[in-house]
Every structure is written in structure tokens, then in C-alpha cells.
Scaffold this motif. Structure first.
Motif, PDB file in Angstrom:
ATOM      1  N   HIS A   1      -9.450  -1.846   1.589  1.00  0.00           N
ATOM      2  CA  HIS A   1      -8.138  -1.662   2.237  1.00  0.00           C
ATOM      3  C   HIS A   1      -7.597  -0.607   0.947  1.00  0.00           C
ATOM      4  O   HIS A   1      -7.768  -0.269  -0.503  1.00  0.00           O
TER       5      HIS A   1
ATOM      6  N   ALA B   1      -3.821  -7.770   3.273  1.00  0.00           N
ATOM      7  CA  ALA B   1      -4.929  -6.661   3.531  1.00  0.00           C
ATOM      8  C   ALA B   1      -5.467  -6.992   3.407  1.00  0.00           C
ATOM      9  O   ALA B   1      -6.539  -7.933   2.600  1.00  0.00           O
ATOM     10  N   GLU B   2      -6.804  -6.325   4.721  1.00  0.00           N
ATOM     11  CA  GLU B   2      -8.044  -7.260   4.456  1.00  0.00           C
ATOM     12  C   GLU B   2      -8.718  -6.246   3.151  1.00  0.00           C
ATOM     13  O   GLU B   2      -8.297  -5.425   2.114  1.00  0.00           O
TER      14      GLU B   2
ATOM     15  N   CYS C   1       0.535  -1.112  -0.350  1.00  0.00           N
ATOM     16  CA  CYS C   1       0.321  -0.018   0.133  1.00  0.00           C
ATOM     17  C   CYS C   1       1.001   0.923  -0.101  1.00  0.00           C
ATOM     18  O   CYS C   1       1.842   1.764   0.530  1.00  0.00           O
TER      19      CYS C   1
END
Length: 186
Positions: A152, A148-149, A138
Motif C-alpha cells: 500500500h 491495507a493490502e 496511512c
């Protein structure tokens, strides 16, 4: 080093060499390489030709690296095909080429290390990836996007609008944007 004494110099004579050697040092690029001490499998054919010894065959070894997108370590392998002429001393090829243009047979031995180093350097990717679909990191918080969920993301206020937003009391919370605040005041 490969000994060419058993091969002889009669054009057309040949022999095969299957050998496992240990990498004397790290071979490769900054982000991916064959580690020092790793095994390198050689499956080669040595053939005497009029100007020297023609070496053909395959070289394979395990590699380790760091993904250029997510920076995670990963392992893989490299498989190379070699075709290289090693010139005899005093041959026409040896006499008509510069020192660094061709490899040479020295004291009836062939040094494969520089050939393997050059071939590995050309075969390995400059920007290695742990997988073809690696999403990387990210750009805002640095978390690996693969873990990551879902959904995100970060809502960041454009700095060019920060002064105006502060004047109207708008926070960087996406639920409180300039349009919603104006509607609430009416």
C-alpha cells in the motif's frame, strides 16, 4: 474506605484485606483508563506503625483505551503495587508535612481512592498501543495499515515540481514520469 478500628494502633499489628470494589468514575488518562463501574481487585495488607497505617499490596483492574497510532479501541489490564503510609492524626508525620504531601487516617478510616487514582495515572502509558507492532494509519488516505493490502502506498508529485511537470504534460501516474516522456519524444 477501609476501617482501621479492628487493626488497632499497636505497632506491628496487621491484617489483610481482599476486596473487589467498583470504580466510582473513570480512572486514568485521556486515551486509556479503568471505566466507571469496572471491578477493581484489592489485595492489601494494613500494618500499624508508630506514625500511622502502612498499606501495601496490589491493585488490578481491566482497562479500555484507544490506540494512539491506529485509533482502534482495545482492552487490557493494569496491575499496581501499592506502598503508602497514612498518618495518624496528631502524629509527628502528620504535624510536619503539608496537607498534600501525605495521606491521613481520618475518623479511623483510610480513603484509598486518591491513592489508586494517582497510581493508575502513573502506571498507564501516555501513548497506549493496541499492540507493540501497530503500524498505525496511512498518512495519505487514513486507512489502517494493518488491514491495507501489501505494498500500500501513494505516489505523490512533489509540489515544487508541479509547475514543471504540467509544462511537459507529466501526470502524477508513476508510469508516466518525466524521463519516460522525454524518451518517447525522441
Amino acid at each position: 474506605m477501609l476501617d482501621t478500628v479492628k487493626l488497632g494502633r499497636r505497632p506491628g499489628s496487621m491484617r489483610t484485606v481482599e476486596r473487589v470494589v467498583t470504580a466510582p468514575r473513570r480512572i486514568g488518562l485521556d486515551m486509556i483508563a479503568i471505566e466507571e463501574g469496572s471491578e477493581i481487585d484489592l489485595d492489601l495488607r494494613l500494618e500499624a506503625v508508630s506514625e500511622g497505617v502502612l498499606v501495601t499490596g496490589s491493585v488490578s483492574a481491566d482497562t479500555v483505551g484507544e490506540c494512539s497510532r491506529c485509533l482502534e479501541p482495545f482492552s487490557g489490564s493494569v496491575d499496581l503495587s501499592l506502598t503508602e503510609l497514612f498518618a495518624y492524626p496528631d502524629s509527628a508525620t502528620e504535624e510536619t508535612t503539608d496537607e498534600d504531601e501525605i495521606y491521613r487516617v481520618e475518623d479511623d478510616e483510610i480513603d484509598l481512592e486518591p491513592v489508586i487514582i494517582d497510581a493508575v495515572g502513573l502506571a498507564l502509558p501516555l501513548q497506549p498501543l493496541c499492540s507493540d507492532d501497530c503500524q498505525g494509519l496511512c498518512p495519505e488516505c487514513g486507512v489502517r495499515l494493518a488491514i491495507a493490502e501489501s505494498g500500500h502506498g501513494h505516489d505523490i508529485l512533489d509540489p515544487r515540481w508541479a509547475g514543471l511537470a504540467a509544462k511537459f504534460g507529466v501526470e502524477s501516474d508513476p508510469s508516466k514520469n518525466l524521463v519516460n516522456n522525454e524518451a518517447e519524444e525522441k
